[in-house]
Write a protein that holds these residues in place. Structure first.
Motif, PDB file in Angstrom:
ATOM      1  N   VAL A 187       0.619  -1.189   0.014  1.00 17.43           N
ATOM      2  CA  VAL A 187      -0.025   0.040  -0.027  1.00 17.43           C
ATOM      3  C   VAL A 187       1.040   1.074   0.013  1.00 17.43           C
ATOM      4  O   VAL A 187       1.716   1.459   0.869  1.00 17.43           O
ATOM      5  CB  VAL A 187      -0.857   0.115   1.012  1.00 17.43           C
ATOM      6  N   SER A 188       0.774   1.936  -1.085  1.00 14.21           N
ATOM      7  CA  SER A 188       1.610   3.285  -1.410  1.00 14.21           C
ATOM      8  C   SER A 188       0.832   4.626  -0.660  1.00 14.21           C
ATOM      9  O   SER A 188       1.521   5.504  -0.259  1.00 14.21           O
ATOM     10  CB  SER A 188       2.022   3.438  -2.557  1.00 14.21           C
ATOM     11  N   ASP A 189      -0.454   4.524  -0.615  1.00 18.14           N
ATOM     12  CA  ASP A 189      -1.093   5.801  -0.334  1.00 18.14           C
ATOM     13  C   ASP A 189      -1.256   5.872   1.243  1.00 18.14           C
ATOM     14  O   ASP A 189      -1.423   5.050   2.019  1.00 18.14           O
ATOM     15  CB  ASP A 189      -2.559   5.578  -0.843  1.00 18.14           C
ATOM     16  N   ASN A 190      -0.996   7.104   1.685  1.00 12.79           N
ATOM     17  CA  ASN A 190      -0.583   7.350   3.044  1.00 12.79           C
ATOM     18  C   ASN A 190      -2.075   7.256   3.797  1.00 12.79           C
ATOM     19  O   ASN A 190      -2.017   6.393   4.907  1.00 12.79           O
ATOM     20  CB  ASN A 190      -0.497   8.908   3.306  1.00 12.79           C
ATOM     21  N   SER A 191      -2.815   7.910   3.732  1.00 10.57           N
ATOM     22  CA  SER A 191      -4.400   7.770   4.392  1.00 10.57           C
ATOM     23  C   SER A 191      -5.016   6.286   4.177  1.00 10.57           C
ATOM     24  O   SER A 191      -5.400   6.007   5.599  1.00 10.57           O
ATOM     25  CB  SER A 191      -5.449   8.783   3.655  1.00 10.57           C
ATOM     26  N   TYR A 193      -2.871   3.583   4.068  1.00 10.71           N
ATOM     27  CA  TYR A 193      -2.173   2.800   5.066  1.00 10.71           C
ATOM     28  C   TYR A 193      -2.747   3.057   6.641  1.00 10.71           C
ATOM     29  O   TYR A 193      -2.496   2.193   7.320  1.00 10.71           O
ATOM     30  CB  TYR A 193      -0.691   3.364   5.011  1.00 10.71           C
ATOM     31  N   CYS A 194      -2.802   4.215   6.817  1.00  9.88           N
ATOM     32  CA  CYS A 194      -3.347   4.561   8.226  1.00  9.88           C
ATOM     33  C   CYS A 194      -4.482   3.911   8.532  1.00  9.88           C
ATOM     34  O   CYS A 194      -4.803   3.432   9.600  1.00  9.88           O
ATOM     35  CB  CYS A 194      -3.545   6.226   8.528  1.00  9.88           C
ATOM     36  N   ARG A 195      -5.621   3.878   7.559  1.00  9.22           N
ATOM     37  CA  ARG A 195      -6.704   3.232   7.838  1.00  9.22           C
ATOM     38  C   ARG A 195      -6.560   1.579   8.028  1.00  9.22           C
ATOM     39  O   ARG A 195      -7.242   0.752   8.633  1.00  9.22           O
ATOM     40  CB  ARG A 195      -7.698   3.442   6.506  1.00  9.22           C
ATOM     41  N   LEU A 196      -5.678   1.008   7.293  1.00  8.88           N
ATOM     42  CA  LEU A 196      -5.413  -0.535   7.515  1.00  8.88           C
ATOM     43  C   LEU A 196      -4.691  -0.678   8.813  1.00  8.88           C
ATOM     44  O   LEU A 196      -4.822  -1.565   9.309  1.00  8.88           O
ATOM     45  CB  LEU A 196      -4.558  -0.742   6.295  1.00  8.88           C
ATOM     46  N   ALA A 197      -3.623   0.273   9.181  1.00  6.09           N
ATOM     47  CA  ALA A 197      -3.171   0.052  10.284  1.00  6.09           C
ATOM     48  C   ALA A 197      -4.193  -0.009  11.382  1.00  6.09           C
ATOM     49  O   ALA A 197      -4.146  -0.787  12.526  1.00  6.09           O
ATOM     50  CB  ALA A 197      -1.960   1.219  10.494  1.00  6.09           C
ATOM     51  N   GLN A 198      -4.989   0.814  11.317  1.00  7.27           N
ATOM     52  CA  GLN A 198      -6.414   1.117  12.424  1.00  7.27           C
ATOM     53  C   GLN A 198      -6.924  -0.177  12.438  1.00  7.27           C
ATOM     54  O   GLN A 198      -7.440  -0.652  13.310  1.00  7.27           O
ATOM     55  CB  GLN A 198      -7.232   2.169  12.204  1.00  7.27           C
ATOM     56  N   LEU A 199      -7.397  -0.895  11.020  1.00  6.28           N
ATOM     57  CA  LEU A 199      -8.182  -1.922  11.142  1.00  6.28           C
ATOM     58  C   LEU A 199      -7.630  -3.359  11.407  1.00  6.28           C
ATOM     59  O   LEU A 199      -7.960  -4.087  12.383  1.00  6.28           O
ATOM     60  CB  LEU A 199      -8.568  -2.060   9.439  1.00  6.28           C
ATOM     61  N   ILE A 200      -6.297  -3.583  11.073  1.00  9.26           N
ATOM     62  CA  ILE A 200      -5.450  -4.868  11.194  1.00  9.26           C
ATOM     63  C   ILE A 200      -5.108  -4.873  12.749  1.00  9.26           C
ATOM     64  O   ILE A 200      -5.534  -5.984  13.161  1.00  9.26           O
ATOM     65  CB  ILE A 200      -4.189  -4.920  10.076  1.00  9.26           C
ATOM     66  N   GLY A 201      -4.529  -3.783  13.162  1.00  7.35           N
ATOM     67  CA  GLY A 201      -4.013  -4.070  14.329  1.00  7.35           C
ATOM     68  C   GLY A 201      -2.953  -5.093  14.692  1.00  7.35           C
ATOM     69  O   GLY A 201      -2.117  -4.829  13.747  1.00  7.35           O
ATOM     70  N   ASN A 202      -3.140  -6.286  15.339  1.00 12.23           N
ATOM     71  CA  ASN A 202      -1.825  -7.375  15.489  1.00 12.23           C
ATOM     72  C   ASN A 202      -2.364  -8.283  13.988  1.00 12.23           C
ATOM     73  O   ASN A 202      -3.278  -8.574  13.779  1.00 12.23           O
ATOM     74  CB  ASN A 202      -2.528  -8.078  16.717  1.00 12.23           C
TER      75      ASN A 202
END
Length: 514
Positions: A187-191, A193-202
């Protein structure tokens, strides 16, 4: 002013003589003083002076106190050159500005409370402070530039948000990259990536069930599958729940900032369509807003020539080129428009010059037009498109005169509806004001505008009925029974008929007597 030292004006001894009251009184004496009637009158006079207009109070004061007729013509000293020119036109007397006048006015300001009887230094300073505050308040309220201040602030905030979101996203990438480093490559898009980091977690908790939610964020099934496979064979370190909570919180903030940025961009688009619709239609909302922000206001941008607009934002490069005698820049902020990017390398300078010319026209129309419309901006954009195709294919573009005539026709077709609405509103306001003012003066209540309209309509109906029903019988009516009618037409008809009816009556009486 009895005497003044012009040659040795800048000597320290002469400058000090202004500071002592005894020496200053020997040079200058008070001839006349006219205090303002109220704070409002003082503010009006101050506004008039700042605009270079001679106020009625100032004119009256000078007419009563200046010896205009006599052998020696007086010389008037004025500290402001603009008001001095206006006074010279008004009175046709010699005006002095600057130099000695500045020194004398400095002394008058300093010793003003001593020259005027009954005025203390404290009262004078309080009056000056109050007038200064009211003047500044009025200037802030009265904004000629409409709402372009909001555009300047919003484009500045938009640029700042871009920088901040970029910095915060890099921080999230670096922080979450310890746990799931493979996600950065997918994932190259910044926003996103942040949403995925929020969704995936561990990453260890990712399974086939979370594939649908991943697809919703990524909007691509193959990418979602790649993320799922990478999470199973990731090289990242394990992360504690507290660290994950902090990463999720921070990424949530970045996502909310990105959402706010989109809302702000929409707000800027709506503001530009209200304030500078032609400039927005020609060059785009963001570039147009940057031009307004860099110029300081829409009025300043409208005052600039096309050559200045062309290199607006490239001042450093311009002065460096002038200093080193190199090539001057071809474009500044307008480079961000799509037209210059689409032009060939040899035509970039030509199209930037042409685009700057059209931007100047659009900004002037936006600044000084009463009714905001984007018709001229669309037409100017068409002209730039035609010029681009002319450079590429050689097709001759339309003449500017013909294009502007078309635009004027379209505007004329649009404006009558808007103008009619404005006229109606103005007429209604005038009626209401006309009713309110006599009521306030006489202390009596008058009927409202609606009642007046109803009465007028009833009177017209009565007149029409009287004309239609009694039109034939008007000749036979006696003069005494006739009522006064309001319309001029009925009066004109009755005037010649009344003597005829009287003659007939006299003839009948004579026949009866015989």
């Amino acid at each position: 002013v009895k005497e003044v030292e012009e040659i040795g004006m800048l000597l320290p001894q002469v400058e000090e003589s202004v500071l002592s009251l005894a020496k200053f009184n020997s040079m200058v004496s008070l001839a006349a003083f006219f205090p303002f009637k109220s704070a409002q009158a003082a503010l009006e006079n101050m506004n008039a002076i700042s605009e270079g207009v001679v106020h009625a109070d100032l004119k009256l004061f000078l007419e009563t106190n200046l010896p205009l007729s006599g052998k020696k013509k007086p010389s008037l000293g004025v500290s402001d050159a603009k008001i001095g020119a206006a006074l010279q036109e008004e009175f046709s007397i010699s005006i002095q500005t600057g130099g000695v006048v500045a020194e004398i006015t400095r002394g008058v300001r300093l010793h003003f409370h001593s020259l005027v009887k009954g005025l203390t230094a404290l009262a004078a300073s309080k009056a000056q402070l109050g007038l200064g505050h009211s003047y500044s308040r009025a200037k802030v309220k009265f904004n000629v530039n409409r709402a372009d201040n909001m555009i300047i602030q919003s484009i500045a905030l938009l640029d700042q948000l871009d920088k901040d979101i970029n910095t915060f996203s890099m921080r999230v990438r670096e922080w979450y990259g310890y746990h799931f480093p493979e996600l950065v490559k997918i994932v190259s898009d910044n926003s996103m990536y942040c949403r995925l980091a929020q969704l995936i977690g561990n990453r260890k908790e990712l399974s086939e069930e979370s594939l649908e939610s991943l697809e919703e964020v990524v909007m691509d099934g193959a990418k979602a599958q790649a993320i799922l496979e990478a999470s199973r064979s990731s090289m990242g370190m394990d992360i504690s729940p507290i660290d994950l909570i902090n990463i999720e919180r921070f990424s949530n903030r970045v996502v909310s900032l990105a959402a706010y940025r989109l809302e702000l961009q929409e707000y800027l688009r709506s503001k530009m369509s209200q304030v500078a619709p032609n400039l927005a239609a020609l060059i785009g909302e963001v570039v147009g807003a940057r031009l307004i922000s860099h110029a300081g206001s829409l009025t300043n941008l409208a005052k600039y020539p096309a050559s200045t607009v062309q290199i607006l934002g490239a001042e450093k490069a311009l002065f460096r080129a002038l200093k080193t005698r190199g090539n001057t820049p071809k474009y500044g902020l307008i480079f961000h428009s799509t037209f210059i990017g689409r032009a060939a390398a040899k035509n970039k300078g030509r199209i930037s010059r042409y685009l700057a010319n059209k931007c100047t026209i659009a900004s002037r129309i936006d600044c000084f037009s009463e009714v905001p419309t984007s018709v001229f901006g669309d037409k100017l954009r068409e002209q730039v498109e035609e010029r681009l195709s002319f450079y590429e294919t050689g097709d001759v573009p339309r003449k500017n005169v013909d294009v502007m005539k078309e635009a004027v026709k379209e505007v004329k077709a649009e404006t009558p509806v808007v103008k009619k609405k404005k006229k109606k509103q103005a007429a209604e306001e005038m009626e209401v004001q006309a009713e309110e003012t006599p009521a306030a003066e006489n202390g009596a209540e008058e009927p409202s505008a609606k009642k007046k309209k109803k009465r007028k309509a009833e009177a017209e109906e009565v007149e029409e009925a009287a004309v239609t029903d009694n039109g034939a019988e008007e000749t036979d009516r006696p003069a005494k029974k006739k009522k006064k009618q309001k319309t001029e037409t009925v009066d004109a008809e009755e005037a010649p008929e009344t003597p005829v009816s009287e003659k007939k009556k006299k003839k009948k009486k004579k026949e009866a007597a015989e």
